[in-house]
Design an enzyme around this catalytic site. Sequence first.
Site, mmCIF file in Angstrom:
data_model
loop_
_atom_site.group_PDB
_atom_site.id
_atom_site.type_symbol
_atom_site.label_atom_id
_atom_site.label_comp_id
_atom_site.label_asym_id
_atom_site.label_seq_id
_atom_site.Cartn_x
_atom_site.Cartn_y
_atom_site.Cartn_z
ATOM 1 N N ASN A 150 0.877 -1.171 0.000
ATOM 2 C CA ASN A 150 0.000 0.000 0.000
ATOM 3 C C ASN A 150 0.915 1.222 0.000
ATOM 4 O OD1 ASN A 150 -1.832 2.028 0.434
ATOM 5 N ND2 ASN A 150 -2.780 1.090 2.233
ATOM 6 N N ARG A 204 -2.664 -2.031 -3.373
ATOM 7 C CA ARG A 204 -3.932 -1.356 -3.117
ATOM 8 C C ARG A 204 -3.946 -0.081 -3.962
ATOM 9 N NH1 ARG A 204 -5.259 3.034 1.229
ATOM 10 N NH2 ARG A 204 -7.484 3.162 0.904
ATOM 11 N N HIS A 263 -13.494 2.029 0.413
ATOM 12 C CA HIS A 263 -13.446 0.902 1.372
ATOM 13 C C HIS A 263 -14.029 -0.366 0.750
ATOM 14 C CE1 HIS A 263 -13.817 4.078 4.797
ATOM 15 N NE2 HIS A 263 -12.539 3.787 4.606
ATOM 16 N N ASN A 292 -10.997 5.599 11.061
ATOM 17 C CA ASN A 292 -10.806 7.053 10.950
ATOM 18 C C ASN A 292 -11.691 7.596 9.843
ATOM 19 O OD1 ASN A 292 -8.944 7.723 12.943
ATOM 20 N ND2 ASN A 292 -7.323 6.739 11.759
ATOM 21 N N ARG A 335 -13.545 14.323 9.203
ATOM 22 C CA ARG A 335 -14.319 14.725 8.014
ATOM 23 C C ARG A 335 -15.775 14.962 8.380
ATOM 24 N NH1 ARG A 335 -12.469 9.736 4.366
ATOM 25 N NH2 ARG A 335 -10.477 9.588 5.428
ATOM 26 N N ASP A 338 -10.210 10.727 17.780
ATOM 27 C CA ASP A 338 -10.097 9.318 18.154
ATOM 28 C C ASP A 338 -11.270 8.924 19.065
ATOM 29 O OD1 ASP A 338 -9.353 6.889 19.515
ATOM 30 O OD2 ASP A 338 -7.327 7.221 18.778
ATOM 31 N N GLY A 359 -15.559 0.213 14.623
ATOM 32 C CA GLY A 359 -16.621 -0.789 14.497
ATOM 33 C C GLY A 359 -16.282 -2.098 15.191
ATOM 34 N N GLU A 410 -8.159 -6.173 4.650
ATOM 35 C CA GLU A 410 -8.053 -5.765 3.251
ATOM 36 C C GLU A 410 -6.820 -6.374 2.590
ATOM 37 O OE1 GLU A 410 -8.864 -2.004 5.180
ATOM 38 O OE2 GLU A 410 -9.556 -1.266 3.244
HETATM 39 P P1 ADP Z 1 -8.145 3.819 9.249
HETATM 40 O O1 ADP Z 1 -9.403 4.410 8.719
HETATM 41 O O2 ADP Z 1 -7.045 4.803 9.447
HETATM 42 O O3 ADP Z 1 -7.728 2.519 8.577
HETATM 43 P P2 ADP Z 1 -8.781 2.127 11.519
HETATM 44 O O4 ADP Z 1 -9.818 1.291 10.898
HETATM 45 O O5 ADP Z 1 -7.483 1.500 11.882
HETATM 46 O O6 ADP Z 1 -8.537 3.454 10.719
HETATM 47 O O7 ADP Z 1 -9.417 2.778 12.831
HETATM 48 C C1 ADP Z 1 -8.672 3.630 13.628
HETATM 49 C C2 ADP Z 1 -9.562 4.236 14.661
HETATM 50 O O8 ADP Z 1 -10.158 3.190 15.448
HETATM 51 C C3 ADP Z 1 -8.831 5.093 15.688
HETATM 52 O O9 ADP Z 1 -8.768 6.427 15.298
HETATM 53 C C4 ADP Z 1 -9.670 4.950 16.913
HETATM 54 O O10 ADP Z 1 -10.551 6.057 16.973
HETATM 55 C C5 ADP Z 1 -10.522 3.745 16.685
HETATM 56 N N1 ADP Z 1 -10.371 2.737 17.757
HETATM 57 C C6 ADP Z 1 -9.418 1.810 17.925
HETATM 58 N N2 ADP Z 1 -9.630 1.083 19.048
HETATM 59 C C7 ADP Z 1 -10.766 1.573 19.610
HETATM 60 C C8 ADP Z 1 -11.533 1.265 20.785
HETATM 61 N N3 ADP Z 1 -11.167 0.302 21.623
HETATM 62 N N4 ADP Z 1 -12.628 2.003 21.011
HETATM 63 C C9 ADP Z 1 -13.007 2.979 20.191
HETATM 64 N N5 ADP Z 1 -12.343 3.308 19.066
HETATM 65 C C10 ADP Z 1 -11.236 2.623 18.791
#
Ligand code: ADP
Length: 403
Positions: free
Chosen positions: A7, A91, A180, A211, A241, A283, A333, A385
């Site tokens: 990536n 990717r 996605h 994110n 965003r 976050d 999620g 992914e």
């Molecule tokens: P990206 O879109 O950058 O691929 P990810 O899917 O890795 O992002 O998600 C990252 C985000 O997941 C972090 O910014 C954080 O807000 C959230 N995150 C990670 N662990 C937790 C948790 N235990 N509870 C709530 N949010 C979380």
Amino acid sequence: MKVLVMNAGSSSLKYQLYDMRDETVLASGRVERIGMDSSIVTHEVPGHPEVRDVSEILDHVTAVKRVADMIVHPSHGVLKDIKEIDAVGHRVVHGGEVFKESVLVTQEVKLEIRKLFDLAPLHNPAHMMGITAVEANLPDVPQAVVFDTAFHQTMPQTAYLYPIPTVLYRRHKIRRYGFHGTSHHYVSDQAAEVLGKPLASIKMISCHIGNGASITAIQGGKSVDTSMGLTPLEGLMMGTRSGDLDPAIVPFTMNKEELTLSEVNSMLNKHSGLLAISGISSDMREIVQAMDEGDRNAQLAFDMYTYRMRKYIGAYAAAMNGVDAIVFTAGVGENSERLRAAVCKGLTFLGVELDTFLNSEHSKSARIISTADSKVQVLVVPTNEELLIARDTYKLVKEQSNK
Ligand code: ADP
């Protein structure tokens, strides 16, 4: 067969090396600060401590060379010879309308990806640098490209056209593409497996909440609508965003605040969402913590975020005239039981009943978190992914060699 998944970003490059016999990750890592002072290569072999190397890496060709060096390194390498890599899968964010599935890289494919630079100016040129850098370092290795948009190419016109003058679509291809796609595709396959039903029979709503965040309506295994649009700005409220808003806000704000196009773009992409409303962070972990400490802005940000998710789920249930399964994936999620609970709480009218115990369980595997009586099944499915990119690459190269 060994497949290297890559990536490539403009100043970074992430990689995973797969052994496709059992789909295990042999090594993974990243190169950061390409083209800047003291670039960093971080390399990890499962079960071993991470290795870091700081040196000057001015371009992607050198970055791929360093990755190759790591992979065959006498102490922390996993291959004897770099020639053991059979294929590389990349990717690519934007495949436009041309790429409806993953393809092997050819001169024509590269030309088409270049034509799409306008649609993804931050991403596609960087992916192309990755492809060229692999060609320079591993000239005989076949490469494949897997697009974030491809899965959504099954959307009907009703869903992908915007109600604006059609000349804009004809001239500039302004339409909904969605992103996605690799993740929505992967988790929908996994969810069908967990449910023990053929994908063709399921109406599914897949929520990729990281994110960046997007929701997709998947009917019979095909994307029929998705919340991101021409760019990944549309749809849900995200970390930084805005997601959906009245388009008139753009000219209005530019006028009132005397903002330039790039300033308003940056406002909507980098200074909005959870960050703007909470004033604390983008976050979700920090939002939930602040909310529990009584911070009202954090609570408002959380409520807006989950409210907007619920509205999309409701809309997609209507779009498909029903829903059998709702899937949560990606950083938020997969990990935030609070988010899942808040979203599902307002979906009882659809017949969604979350099992509080199952929802609070910490597990890395795909699982059902709704009650046995729930009309709609709710699942958590960890996304992967990279694995889907490796699988597509493996399949394409195998098909090619069988010809
Ligand atoms: P990206 O879109 O950058 O691929 P990810 O899917 O890795 O992002 O998600 C990252 C985000 O997941 C972090 O910014 C954080 O807000 C959230 N995150 C990670 N662990 C937790 C948790 N235990 N509870 C709530 N949010 C979380």
